[in-house]
Design an enzyme around this catalytic site. Structure first.
Site, PDB file in Angstrom:
ATOM      1  N   ASP A 168       0.866  -1.177   0.000  1.00 57.61           N
ATOM      2  CA  ASP A 168       0.000   0.000   0.000  1.00 57.61           C
ATOM      3  C   ASP A 168       0.903   1.226   0.000  1.00 57.61           C
ATOM      4  OD1 ASP A 168      -3.022   0.853   0.572  1.00 57.61           O
ATOM      5  OD2 ASP A 168      -1.669   2.227   1.603  1.00 57.61           O
ATOM      6  N   LEU A 169       0.715   2.101  -0.987  1.00 55.00           N
ATOM      7  CA  LEU A 169       1.583   3.268  -1.122  1.00 55.00           C
ATOM      8  C   LEU A 169       1.290   4.283  -0.030  1.00 55.00           C
ATOM      9  CD1 LEU A 169       1.577   3.802  -5.001  1.00 55.00           C
ATOM     10  CD2 LEU A 169       3.129   2.441  -3.608  1.00 55.00           C
ATOM     11  N   ASP A 208      -4.175   2.338  -4.829  1.00 55.85           N
ATOM     12  CA  ASP A 208      -2.718   2.266  -4.695  1.00 55.85           C
ATOM     13  C   ASP A 208      -2.284   0.978  -4.011  1.00 55.85           C
ATOM     14  OD1 ASP A 208      -3.791   2.850  -2.259  1.00 55.85           O
ATOM     15  OD2 ASP A 208      -2.342   4.399  -1.706  1.00 55.85           O
TER      16      ASP A 208
END
Length: 548
Positions: free
Chosen positions: A375-376, A418
């Site tokens: 997960d960004l 993301d």
């Protein structure tokens, strides 16, 4: 008087000739109709449809058997539907029974009746199988985690409270029980069943030394074991009876009878076509005088035929072009159904397929499958500051750089937004997986510019792994959930790092376990001074390619 007699004789001759001519026309027409009817006994399209129905029936029967096998092994992520093929198979059965009389073969009709009987018997046996399978499936899925949970319970506080000899004895008994239950599930025998009954008696006798909570878990293990002892031989017997129905053998016999009968009928049709051709030639000779008068009409008919042929060729070309377009669109739709439209990575649907196959291979090879849930961090700020176009460019860059750090046989998927997932197979050590995680973190943190804008992003990575048969038994959904939870632990620990799930399974099981969420929080000040946990910039792509 003589002239009157001559006129009467002439009139009688003319009427006789007219009668004979009419009779000849009727007989010739009747013969023509008879020959034409014999050439149209069975349309080739009917034969093709019957054979296609047989192929589809065989395919559905094979899928039915495959669903039974999945239900037997309990490998499917959800309970297989053992009756989904039946409605279609009944329709196909009715079509085959309607087509059997067209062949004129008694053997084909009898084969259809045998197939109907086999289908009815198999349906009843499968219904009985479906009635017993859920309890056996639930017991098999419950046993390994239940035994592991009970062993964990007695090795903790419960083990300290109970006498040591009872704890050691129960632990040894549980190991023997799980081993014998797994053997019994594969090859049940009376000797093994008696031994399991003795083990269950020993487990029940040791309940007096433990608390009610542990006793409840021991009773649950005993109950699941007794379900397996009862249901496995019954299910094996039902499977043997289903196999003895021999629907595949009846299908092969029916197909052979249809082929033989249709071939005989078509040969007869060809023979009568020859008769019809010869008879038509005779009629053409008799009607030659009409051809002169109708020559102009024939010319017109020829022109029309050529135009129709040209139109038909054009139509065939258009159909071929349209078919090619539809095939290309089908390929494109299939790719869109399996890949993310923005990054070109595989999507969640294709990832679950690959993960299911990877777990099956790991079961056979006793290898390790690793999932990394990414997960960004900071991506929302990029979208809010520079817009979604820049955000899309960042996602593409992340996908391209991370993919470059993976092996050809590894998989990278985008789940949406993301969130990304990496799938690694045949991981021989935990350190190899951690090297990949460090490479991925370094690649993502090295992205500092997009579309001319300065950006700053990192990633939180959750790592989960499964090994061999126990990993396959946990299933893909559990593995994804563990990686997701580990990712959230990484975010709670300060982001820009990775955390390994506590349920992770490795070949090097004696290695220290990666920090959990609480440990990561306690070490956070030290990590902030030295750099984010789980990141590394000094590892080359060759390290990722080796993965241990």
């Amino acid at each position: 008087m003589f002239r009157m007699l001559v006129r009467r004789v002439g009139s009688w001759v003319r009427r006789r000739r007219l009668l004979l001519a009419s009779l000849a026309v009727v007989l010739m027409s009747a013969l023509l109709v008879f020959l034409y009817t014999r050439t149209e006994v069975i349309d080739p399209e009917v034969r093709s449809n019957v054979l296609l129905n047989l192929r589809e029936f065989e395919k559905l029967d094979a899928e039915w058997d495959a669903n039974l096998l999945r239900a037997h092994t309990g490998r499917a992520s959800v309970r297989p539907d053992l009756s989904s093929q039946l409605p279609r198979m009944r329709i196909l059965m009715a079509r085959l029974e309607q087509a059997a009389p067209l062949t004129g073969s008694r053997a084909a009709t009898e084969a259809c009746a045998d197939l109907r009987t086999a289908l009815r018997n198999k349906e009843m046996l499968v219904a009985e199988f479906a009635r017993h399978n859920p309890r056996l499936r639930a017991a098999l899925l419950h046993m390994p985690p239940a035994v592991a949970d009970l062993k964990t319970e007695i090795s903790g506080i419960e083990g300290a409270l109970a006498p040591a000899q009872f704890v050691v004895r129960l632990d040894t008994t549980l190991n023997a029980l799980l081993t014998d239950i797994l053997r019994y599930n594969i090859a049940p025998s009376p000797v093994l069943a008696n031994r399991i009954e003795e083990i269950l008696g020993n487990v029940a006798a040791q309940e007096i030394a433990f608390s009610p909570a542990v006793v409840d878990k021991m009773d649950a293990v005993i109950l699941s074991s007794r379900v397996i002892l009862e249901k496995r031989p019954l299910e094996n017997l039902l499977e043997a009876q289903i196999a003895a129905v021999g629907s595949d053998i009846v299908l092969d016999r029916l197909e052979q009878e249809f082929e033989r009968s249709f071939t005989t009928v078509l040969l007869e049709r060809q023979r009568f076509r020859g008769y019809l051709a010869a008879y038509s030639g005779l009629l053409l000779v008799l009607l030659a005088y009409a051809g002169v008068r109708l020559r102009r009409s024939y010319r017109i008919i020829g022109v029309v035929n050529r135009r129709l042929q040209a139109a038909n060729e054009t139509l065939e070309q258009r159909v071929a072009e349209r078919t090619a377009e539809l095939q290309a669109q089908s390929v494109q739709l299939e790719r869109l159904a399996q890949h993310d439209s923005l990054t070109g990575l595989i999507n969640y649907r294709q990832l679950t397929r690959l993960l299911e196959r990877a777990l099956a291979r790991a079961d056979r090879r006793d290898s390790v499958v690793v999932l990394m849930f990414i997960d960004l961090d900071g991506f929302k700020a990029v979208n809010d500051t520079w817009g979604h176009a820049t955000g899309d460019l960042v996602l593409k860059t992340v996908a391209r750089r991370v993919q470059a750090r993976l092996r050809a046989e590894d998989a990278l998927a985008r789940l949406g937004g993301d969130e990304f997932v990496i799938l690694l197979e045949d991981v021989t050590s935990r350190d190899g997986a951690l090297r990949v995680a460090r490479l991925v973190l370094a690649e993502i943190e090295s992205i500092t510019e997009a579309d001319g804008h300065a950006i700053r992003i990192s990633a939180s990575i959750g790592i989960a792994s499964a090994r061999g048969q126990m990993g396959a038994a946990r299933g893909q959904e559990a593995l994804l959930a563990e990686a997701d939870q580990a990712m959230y632990a990484a975010k709670q620990a300060g982001k820009g790092r990775f955390v390994v799930s506590e349920q992770a399974q490795w070949r090097d099981e004696d290695d220290p376990v990666e920090p959990t969420l609480e440990q990561a929080r306690r070490e956070r000040p030290k990590e902030d001074a030295a750099g984010s946990t789980g990141t590394g910039t000094g590892t080359s792509k060759a390290d990722a390619d080796r993965i241990g």
